[in-house]
Write a protein that holds these residues in place. Structure first.
Motif, PDB file in Angstrom:
ATOM      1  N   ASP A 308       0.806  -1.105  -0.159  1.00  0.00           N
ATOM      2  CA  ASP A 308      -0.002   0.073   0.045  1.00  0.00           C
ATOM      3  C   ASP A 308       0.922   1.340  -0.055  1.00  0.00           C
ATOM      4  OD1 ASP A 308      -2.283  -1.669  -0.036  1.00  0.00           O
ATOM      5  OD2 ASP A 308      -2.753  -1.356   2.129  1.00  0.00           O
ATOM      6  N   ALA A 311       2.709   1.560  -3.165  1.00  0.00           N
ATOM      7  CA  ALA A 311       1.569   2.042  -4.470  1.00  0.00           C
ATOM      8  C   ALA A 311       1.542   3.585  -4.387  1.00  0.00           C
ATOM      9  CB  ALA A 311       0.382   1.206  -4.341  1.00  0.00           C
ATOM     10  N   GLU A 312       1.111   4.096  -3.449  1.00  0.00           N
ATOM     11  CA  GLU A 312       1.111   5.593  -3.059  1.00  0.00           C
ATOM     12  C   GLU A 312       2.331   6.088  -3.741  1.00  0.00           C
ATOM     13  OE1 GLU A 312      -0.497   7.931  -0.057  1.00  0.00           O
ATOM     14  OE2 GLU A 312      -1.796   6.398   0.497  1.00  0.00           O
ATOM     15  N   ALA A 315       2.329   6.199  -7.254  1.00  0.00           N
ATOM     16  CA  ALA A 315       1.205   6.896  -7.785  1.00  0.00           C
ATOM     17  C   ALA A 315       1.568   8.288  -7.849  1.00  0.00           C
ATOM     18  CB  ALA A 315      -0.084   6.828  -7.007  1.00  0.00           C
ATOM     19  N   VAL A 358      -4.587   5.550  -6.418  1.00  0.00           N
ATOM     20  CA  VAL A 358      -3.801   4.493  -6.789  1.00  0.00           C
ATOM     21  C   VAL A 358      -4.504   3.504  -8.143  1.00  0.00           C
ATOM     22  CG1 VAL A 358      -2.603   2.573  -6.141  1.00  0.00           C
ATOM     23  CG2 VAL A 358      -2.742   4.417  -4.792  1.00  0.00           C
ATOM     24  N   THR A 359      -3.642   3.382  -9.270  1.00  0.00           N
ATOM     25  CA  THR A 359      -4.282   2.535 -10.269  1.00  0.00           C
ATOM     26  C   THR A 359      -3.711   1.113 -10.026  1.00  0.00           C
ATOM     27  OG1 THR A 359      -2.462   2.993 -11.629  1.00  0.00           O
ATOM     28  CG2 THR A 359      -4.125   4.740 -11.705  1.00  0.00           C
ATOM     29  N   ASP A 362      -0.359   1.271 -10.959  1.00  0.00           N
ATOM     30  CA  ASP A 362       0.640   1.536  -9.964  1.00  0.00           C
ATOM     31  C   ASP A 362       0.583   0.405  -9.011  1.00  0.00           C
ATOM     32  OD1 ASP A 362       0.435   4.217 -11.004  1.00  0.00           O
ATOM     33  OD2 ASP A 362      -1.145   4.759  -9.908  1.00  0.00           O
ATOM     34  N   ARG A 363      -0.327  -0.189  -8.490  1.00  0.00           N
ATOM     35  CA  ARG A 363      -0.266  -1.430  -7.544  1.00  0.00           C
ATOM     36  C   ARG A 363       0.726  -2.473  -8.012  1.00  0.00           C
ATOM     37  NH1 ARG A 363      -2.054  -2.369  -2.973  1.00  0.00           N
ATOM     38  NH2 ARG A 363      -3.424  -0.514  -2.965  1.00  0.00           N
TER      39      ARG A 363
END
Length: 459
Positions: A308, A311-312, A315, A358-359, A362-363
């Motif tokens: 998480d 991922a941020e 993004a 977050v797409t 991205d993840r």
């Protein structure tokens, strides 16, 4: 200490710890006893202050340290008792506590996954390389560029040609008004350099020294100064002097002007730099191939919190590249794999960052980065790979040289901010692990073109 399992879902664990009041009292007694050996209080001989007196006088003041130490030790004992192995920094909350009573803690832990062994010697890595002919051609082109950059000029009265150096005065006007940055005197302009607005230099071709030229141009729509973008301007230009280049090409004289013995020595130096540049790009491609293969080979569960957070970051990086992220958020665009995922990680923040969308892409990239970061960290640990203080110091010193005149200030800043040093240590550690694996793996050189070799790599 009583340990109750509240949640056990994959890598996510939660425990409720009950620490007996007797344990806290014992820790308090231990700290008071240690304090009594060095306490110097009026009316008592050194080392002879009764613990009961210290408890009454200083007990309340020392309670915070006692609780902190008890919490830290209890969490450590819990992780060991549960045989969790490596974990991220646990999240700890005091649920209940009153002096003289049991201490109840809520402990949330993200366990780091076990990284399986990989036989690096059985991995085949493709490393693109260019042939000697390409290196020789690039060396020749580089020598020509050096010669051009060090071209000598002689004054001339002929009509200006591309490549000539003109010394000019100019004054620009927009709608009859002068504008900031639109005027200069004795400015030296190389025709064809492209340093001025498109069309400016072309209108000075075939002009002679002493001429006054009116140059009409339109600033590009994407010009850096928004107040000028797309506007038409008129420049009054006075050509004061014209110089033509004395093209000599690569020579012993050129080499000697650059402080070298002869052209042969200059050629050797340039060829070495060209070869090093190509070798660097070859290694980057080999590293990319290695990381791709490790990504495919490792099928492991990943800590949700790490994914998480990463991922941020991804993004924010992607949005920053598109120019749509909060300008106050500072993120390193060269970030690749955060390998420092260990139990010392502290994920608390002093301020709340603005949330970003977050797409799925991205993840997916975040999962790759976290997986590879954990794997490289573990491979480095297993093979006793580390970055020495000397290596780190040399790297920081090299970085400091990028700021002429401010080297010492940069070094002092890094010394006063240890987290800065770690930003250098991390990538250095990763490169050492990659080099170790490449030295063991089967590396196959594959001939490629210069253009393909120099292509920019992406995650």
């Amino acid at each position: 200490m009583d340990v109750a399992v509240v949640k056990d879902e994959g890598l996510s664990k939660e425990y409720r710890l009950t620490v007996p009041a007797a344990t806290i009292d014992a820790e308090m007694d231990a700290q008071l006893l240690e304090f009594s050996q060095s306490a110097r209080l009026k009316g008592f001989r050194p080392g002879k202050v009764p613990v009961s007196y210290l408890r009454k006088t200083y007990g309340q003041r020392m309670l915070g340290d006692v609780i902190t130490k008890t919490v830290d030790q209890s969490v450590k004992d819990c992780i060991e008792q549960q045989d969790l192995g490596q974990t991220m920094q646990p999240k700890v909350e005091i649920v209940e506590y009153d002096e003289g009573k049991d201490l109840v803690l809520k402990v949330e832990v993200q366990v780091l996954p076990t990284i399986p062994d990989i036989e690096f010697s059985k991995i085949t890595i493709k490393r693109p390389v260019v042939d000697e002919k390409s290196i020789e051609e690039e060396t020749k082109e580089a020598l020509e560029r050096i010669a051009q950059e060090n071209t000598s000029y002689s004054e001339t009265k002929r009509m200006a040609q591309k490549g000539d150096a003109l010394t000019v005065d100019f004054k620009g006007m927009i709608d009859g008004e002068a504008f900031e940055g639109g005027s200069a005197e004795d400015y030296r302009l190389i025709l064809g350099s492209g340093n001025f607005i498109p069309g400016f230099e072309d209108q000075l071709l075939k002009k002679k020294p002493g001429e006054d030229v009116e140059v009409n141009v339109t600033f590009p729509e994407d010009y850096q100064s928004e107040n000028l973008a797309g506007k038409e301007a008129v420049f009054a230009v006075k050509i004061k002097k014209s110089e033509k280049p004395e093209a000599k090409g690569p020579s012993d004289e050129l080499a000697q002007n650059l402080g070298l013995e002869n052209l042969e020595k200059l050629t050797e130096l340039v060829r070495q730099r060209v070869g090093d540049e190509y070798a660097g790009h070859s290694r980057m491609h080999a590293k990319k191939d290695l990381l791709d293969r490790l990504d495919e080979a490792l099928d492991i569960e990943l800590p949700a919190l790490l994914v998480d957070q990463e991922a941020e970051q991804v993004a924010r990086q992607m949005q920053a590249e598109r120019g749509v992220v909060d300008a106050d958020h500072d993120h390193d665009p060269e970030h690749d794999h955060d390998h420092d995922h260990n139990h010392d990680h502290d994920h608390d923040h002093d301020h709340e960052e603005k949330k970003v969308e977050v797409t799925d892409e991205d993840r997916e990239l975040a999962q790759r980065r976290v997986k590879l970061g954990l794997a490289l960290a573990e491979f480095g640990r297993r093979n006793n790979i580390s970055v020495t203080d000397q290596e780190l110091g040399q790297r920081i010193a090299a970085e400091a040289r990028r700021y002429p005149g401010q080297e010492q200030a940069f070094m002092n800043y890094v010394k006063e901010n240890p987290q800065m040093a770690e930003q250098f240590r991390g990538p250095m550690f990763e490169e050492k692990v990659v080099d170790f694996i490449l030295a063991v793996a089967e590396v196959e050189d594959v001939k490629t073109s210069k253009e393909d070799l120099m292509k920019e790599l992406v995650d």
